[in-house]
Design a protein around this motif. Structure first.
Motif, PDB file in Angstrom:
ATOM      1  N   ASP A  39       0.752  -1.290   0.004  1.00  0.00           N
ATOM      2  CA  ASP A  39       0.121  -0.125   0.140  1.00  0.00           C
ATOM      3  C   ASP A  39       0.876   1.054   0.015  1.00  0.00           C
ATOM      4  O   ASP A  39       0.646   2.070  -0.782  1.00  0.00           O
ATOM      5  CB  ASP A  39      -0.859   0.121   1.202  1.00  0.00           C
ATOM      6  N   GLN A  40       1.879   1.185   0.791  1.00  0.00           N
ATOM      7  CA  GLN A  40       2.791   2.424   0.931  1.00  0.00           C
ATOM      8  C   GLN A  40       3.633   2.545  -0.310  1.00  0.00           C
ATOM      9  O   GLN A  40       3.794   3.748  -0.749  1.00  0.00           O
ATOM     10  CB  GLN A  40       3.825   2.230   2.086  1.00  0.00           C
ATOM     11  N   ALA A  41       4.028   1.509  -0.943  1.00  0.00           N
ATOM     12  CA  ALA A  41       4.588   1.568  -2.305  1.00  0.00           C
ATOM     13  C   ALA A  41       4.068   2.173  -3.363  1.00  0.00           C
ATOM     14  O   ALA A  41       4.258   3.041  -4.110  1.00  0.00           O
ATOM     15  CB  ALA A  41       5.404   0.487  -2.651  1.00  0.00           C
ATOM     16  N   PHE A  42       2.849   1.544  -3.464  1.00  0.00           N
ATOM     17  CA  PHE A  42       1.836   2.218  -4.591  1.00  0.00           C
ATOM     18  C   PHE A  42       1.289   3.572  -4.147  1.00  0.00           C
ATOM     19  O   PHE A  42       1.244   4.306  -4.960  1.00  0.00           O
ATOM     20  CB  PHE A  42       0.439   1.437  -4.872  1.00  0.00           C
ATOM     21  N   ALA A  43       1.115   3.784  -2.943  1.00  0.00           N
ATOM     22  CA  ALA A  43       1.186   5.415  -2.724  1.00  0.00           C
ATOM     23  C   ALA A  43       1.942   6.248  -3.110  1.00  0.00           C
ATOM     24  O   ALA A  43       1.592   7.467  -3.651  1.00  0.00           O
ATOM     25  CB  ALA A  43       0.482   5.499  -1.156  1.00  0.00           C
ATOM     26  N   ASP A  44       3.502   5.805  -2.788  1.00  0.00           N
ATOM     27  CA  ASP A  44       4.477   6.720  -3.172  1.00  0.00           C
ATOM     28  C   ASP A  44       4.539   6.721  -4.819  1.00  0.00           C
ATOM     29  O   ASP A  44       4.955   7.752  -5.120  1.00  0.00           O
ATOM     30  CB  ASP A  44       5.810   6.137  -2.722  1.00  0.00           C
ATOM     31  N   ILE A  45       4.322   5.636  -5.435  1.00  0.00           N
ATOM     32  CA  ILE A  45       4.287   5.665  -6.794  1.00  0.00           C
ATOM     33  C   ILE A  45       3.399   6.643  -7.571  1.00  0.00           C
ATOM     34  O   ILE A  45       3.560   7.766  -8.408  1.00  0.00           O
ATOM     35  CB  ILE A  45       4.087   4.320  -7.383  1.00  0.00           C
ATOM     36  N   GLU A  46       2.185   6.713  -6.764  1.00  0.00           N
ATOM     37  CA  GLU A  46       1.236   7.699  -7.454  1.00  0.00           C
ATOM     38  C   GLU A  46       1.678   9.215  -7.075  1.00  0.00           C
ATOM     39  O   GLU A  46       1.324   9.792  -7.852  1.00  0.00           O
ATOM     40  CB  GLU A  46      -0.282   7.242  -6.713  1.00  0.00           C
ATOM     41  N   GLN A  47       2.049   9.400  -5.999  1.00  0.00           N
ATOM     42  CA  GLN A  47       2.498  10.562  -5.572  1.00  0.00           C
ATOM     43  C   GLN A  47       3.524  11.056  -6.551  1.00  0.00           C
ATOM     44  O   GLN A  47       3.704  12.293  -7.118  1.00  0.00           O
ATOM     45  CB  GLN A  47       3.191  10.674  -4.079  1.00  0.00           C
ATOM     46  N   ALA A  48       4.670  10.271  -6.835  1.00  0.00           N
ATOM     47  CA  ALA A  48       5.844  10.585  -7.812  1.00  0.00           C
ATOM     48  C   ALA A  48       5.269  10.949  -9.045  1.00  0.00           C
ATOM     49  O   ALA A  48       5.566  11.762  -9.795  1.00  0.00           O
ATOM     50  CB  ALA A  48       6.877   9.374  -7.919  1.00  0.00           C
ATOM     51  N   ARG A  49       4.199   9.945  -9.573  1.00  0.00           N
ATOM     52  CA  ARG A  49       3.406  10.057 -10.920  1.00  0.00           C
ATOM     53  C   ARG A  49       2.767  11.495 -11.043  1.00  0.00           C
ATOM     54  O   ARG A  49       3.004  12.269 -11.991  1.00  0.00           O
ATOM     55  CB  ARG A  49       2.663   9.128 -11.026  1.00  0.00           C
ATOM     56  N   ALA A  50       1.946  11.867  -9.784  1.00  0.00           N
ATOM     57  CA  ALA A  50       1.351  12.976  -9.735  1.00  0.00           C
ATOM     58  C   ALA A  50       2.345  14.403  -9.971  1.00  0.00           C
ATOM     59  O   ALA A  50       2.171  15.189 -10.809  1.00  0.00           O
ATOM     60  CB  ALA A  50       0.532  13.238  -8.599  1.00  0.00           C
ATOM     61  N   LYS A  51       3.625  14.257  -9.342  1.00  0.00           N
ATOM     62  CA  LYS A  51       4.492  15.178  -9.290  1.00  0.00           C
ATOM     63  C   LYS A  51       5.088  15.415 -10.741  1.00  0.00           C
ATOM     64  O   LYS A  51       5.105  16.436 -11.078  1.00  0.00           O
ATOM     65  CB  LYS A  51       5.478  14.970  -8.187  1.00  0.00           C
ATOM     66  N   THR A  52       5.269  14.216 -11.089  1.00  0.00           N
ATOM     67  CA  THR A  52       5.953  14.180 -12.561  1.00  0.00           C
ATOM     68  C   THR A  52       5.086  15.041 -13.573  1.00  0.00           C
ATOM     69  O   THR A  52       5.319  15.772 -14.453  1.00  0.00           O
ATOM     70  CB  THR A  52       6.298  12.768 -12.986  1.00  0.00           C
ATOM     71  N   GLU A  53       3.762  14.601 -13.370  1.00  0.00           N
ATOM     72  CA  GLU A  53       2.615  15.323 -14.479  1.00  0.00           C
ATOM     73  C   GLU A  53       2.697  16.717 -14.071  1.00  0.00           C
ATOM     74  O   GLU A  53       2.518  17.631 -14.971  1.00  0.00           O
ATOM     75  CB  GLU A  53       1.184  14.490 -14.268  1.00  0.00           C
ATOM     76  N   GLN A  54       2.865  17.260 -13.103  1.00  0.00           N
ATOM     77  CA  GLN A  54       2.916  18.737 -12.549  1.00  0.00           C
ATOM     78  C   GLN A  54       4.074  19.223 -13.114  1.00  0.00           C
ATOM     79  O   GLN A  54       3.906  20.438 -13.603  1.00  0.00           O
ATOM     80  CB  GLN A  54       2.561  18.867 -10.973  1.00  0.00           C
ATOM     81  N   ASN A  55       5.137  18.474 -12.919  1.00  0.00           N
ATOM     82  CA  ASN A  55       6.427  19.184 -13.410  1.00  0.00           C
ATOM     83  C   ASN A  55       6.646  19.236 -15.057  1.00  0.00           C
ATOM     84  O   ASN A  55       6.820  20.197 -15.611  1.00  0.00           O
ATOM     85  CB  ASN A  55       7.503  18.288 -12.992  1.00  0.00           C
ATOM     86  N   LEU A  56       5.733  18.373 -15.589  1.00  0.00           N
ATOM     87  CA  LEU A  56       5.623  18.463 -16.828  1.00  0.00           C
ATOM     88  C   LEU A  56       4.754  19.361 -17.334  1.00  0.00           C
ATOM     89  O   LEU A  56       4.922  20.196 -18.162  1.00  0.00           O
ATOM     90  CB  LEU A  56       5.071  17.002 -17.680  1.00  0.00           C
ATOM     91  N   LYS A  57       3.601  19.729 -16.632  1.00  0.00           N
ATOM     92  CA  LYS A  57       2.615  20.802 -17.133  1.00  0.00           C
ATOM     93  C   LYS A  57       3.375  21.992 -16.834  1.00  0.00           C
ATOM     94  O   LYS A  57       3.074  22.998 -17.855  1.00  0.00           O
ATOM     95  CB  LYS A  57       1.403  20.786 -16.199  1.00  0.00           C
ATOM     96  N   ASN A  58       4.192  22.136 -15.734  1.00  0.00           N
ATOM     97  CA  ASN A  58       4.837  23.547 -15.445  1.00  0.00           C
ATOM     98  C   ASN A  58       5.840  23.877 -16.549  1.00  0.00           C
ATOM     99  O   ASN A  58       6.017  24.988 -16.828  1.00  0.00           O
ATOM    100  CB  ASN A  58       5.587  23.530 -14.172  1.00  0.00           C
ATOM    101  N   ALA A  59       6.749  22.845 -16.888  1.00  0.00           N
ATOM    102  CA  ALA A  59       7.585  22.904 -18.143  1.00  0.00           C
ATOM    103  C   ALA A  59       7.026  23.256 -19.397  1.00  0.00           C
ATOM    104  O   ALA A  59       7.668  24.212 -19.944  1.00  0.00           O
ATOM    105  CB  ALA A  59       8.341  21.573 -18.231  1.00  0.00           C
ATOM    106  N   ARG A  60       5.702  22.955 -19.828  1.00  0.00           N
ATOM    107  CA  ARG A  60       5.054  23.268 -20.743  1.00  0.00           C
ATOM    108  C   ARG A  60       4.594  24.794 -20.910  1.00  0.00           C
ATOM    109  O   ARG A  60       4.649  25.435 -21.927  1.00  0.00           O
ATOM    110  CB  ARG A  60       4.004  22.264 -21.199  1.00  0.00           C
TER     111      ARG A  60
END
Length: 182
Positions: A159-180
């Motif tokens: 559960d913790q590993a999947f939560a961490d992965i989801e959090q990293a995915r969300a941060k990556t998406e936000q970073n991509l959005k900011n970069a665009r």
């Protein structure tokens, strides 16, 4: 005491929903099928509805309760879902696992979506046009199960590993959005 090799039928009451095709209607009780099991959740977007009498009849044999695990057994095999809210639906052509005392629902879900299980069931599924696994097959399917406290520990780690992965995915998406935007 270590992991025990057993079967799904030993650690769960294994059932399935109706095979009949009840009359559908505009509203009423949702009828969940394999198509509605997606990403660990029940998707009600394209749900069909049945009458109260069909709902009652189906649930005499295969009522779904909190902690049960649903599993697509026809077409796409897998997509297990742990029931975490009070269900108010019936099931059709979906396996229903009712874990016994020594089996944690969430551990069972993780086991059923493991590459080992998906690959094994995919290879052993019957049918030519539409693949399926039957109740007898599911009841006799091998499961390796640790003691209950170890199941809980494994679930907490996953559960913790999947939560961490989801959090990293969300941060990556936000970073991509900011970069665009820059």
């Amino acid at each position: 005491m270590g992991w025990q090799k057993t079967t799904l039928g030993e650690v769960c009451d294994v059932r399935d929903g109706t095979h009949d095709s009840p009359k559908y209607q505009e509203s009423g009780y949702p009828l969940v099928t394999s198509k509605n099991l997606k990403n660990g959740k029940i998707n009600l977007d394209k749900i069909k509805y049945i009458s109260e009498s069909d709902f009652t009849k189906i649930n005499e044999r295969s009522a779904v309760h909190l902690g049960d695990v649903l599993f697509a057994m026809i077409g796409t095999i897998g997509n297990p879902v742990v029931i975490k809210y009070l269900p108010n639906f019936a099931i059709k052509n979906v396996a229903l696992f009712k874990p016994k005392e020594r089996c944690d629902s969430q551990f069972l879900k993780y086991y059923l979506e493991s590459p080992y299980v998906i690959e094994k069931m995919g290879k052993e599924a019957k049918g030519t046009t539409q693949k399926f696994v039957g109740l007898g097959y599911l009841r006799n399917f091998p499961v390796y199960i640790p003691p209950f406290p170890e199941q809980k520990r494994i679930v907490a780690i996953l559960d913790q590993a999947f939560a961490d992965i989801e959090q990293a995915r969300a941060k990556t998406e936000q970073n991509l959005k900011n970069a665009r935007e820059l």
